[in-house]
Design an enzyme around this catalytic site. Sequence first.
Site, mmCIF file in Angstrom:
data_model
loop_
_atom_site.group_PDB
_atom_site.id
_atom_site.type_symbol
_atom_site.label_atom_id
_atom_site.label_comp_id
_atom_site.label_asym_id
_atom_site.label_seq_id
_atom_site.Cartn_x
_atom_site.Cartn_y
_atom_site.Cartn_z
ATOM 1 C CG HIS A 87 -1.694 1.240 1.392
ATOM 2 N ND1 HIS A 87 -2.893 1.468 0.759
ATOM 3 C CD2 HIS A 87 -1.444 2.347 2.126
ATOM 4 C CE1 HIS A 87 -3.335 2.665 1.090
ATOM 5 N NE2 HIS A 87 -2.473 3.223 1.924
ATOM 6 C CD GLU A 88 1.929 3.609 3.643
ATOM 7 O OE1 GLU A 88 2.223 4.696 3.097
ATOM 8 O OE2 GLU A 88 0.882 3.456 4.287
ATOM 9 C CG HIS A 91 0.445 6.096 -0.769
ATOM 10 N ND1 HIS A 91 -0.730 6.658 -1.195
ATOM 11 C CD2 HIS A 91 0.124 5.369 0.336
ATOM 12 C CE1 HIS A 91 -1.715 6.306 -0.395
ATOM 13 N NE2 HIS A 91 -1.222 5.517 0.543
#
Length: 112
Positions: A87-88, A91
């Site tokens: 998820h990170e 980004h």
Amino acid sequence: MAIGKEVDADVRSKEKVYGDSEWQSYLNEVGQKIVKVCDRQGIEYHFTVIESDQINAFATPGGYVYFYTGILNLMDNEAEMAAVLAHEISHVVARHSVQHLQKALGIQLLAS
């Protein structure tokens, strides 16, 4: 100095990097496996565990990903950690931090 390094220096001045080198290596190992299959491989990714009870993880420009020990303590297995890392990393791949900075700076420039 690149913006990613500047932000990293700022984070490290405000947060306590977790002193356990095994956890640092483990987070980096799992993160680098995910990076190998992501769409933005032209940058170097850095993974750091921060000592804090916060249940959080975050990414900054330039491929810097931070994980708090608070969230690690809640995880039951590597798959859960990998999901948060992915998820990170997404980004970073989507350049969300850079887009937020551009919007903020653009508004400031217009106001000036």
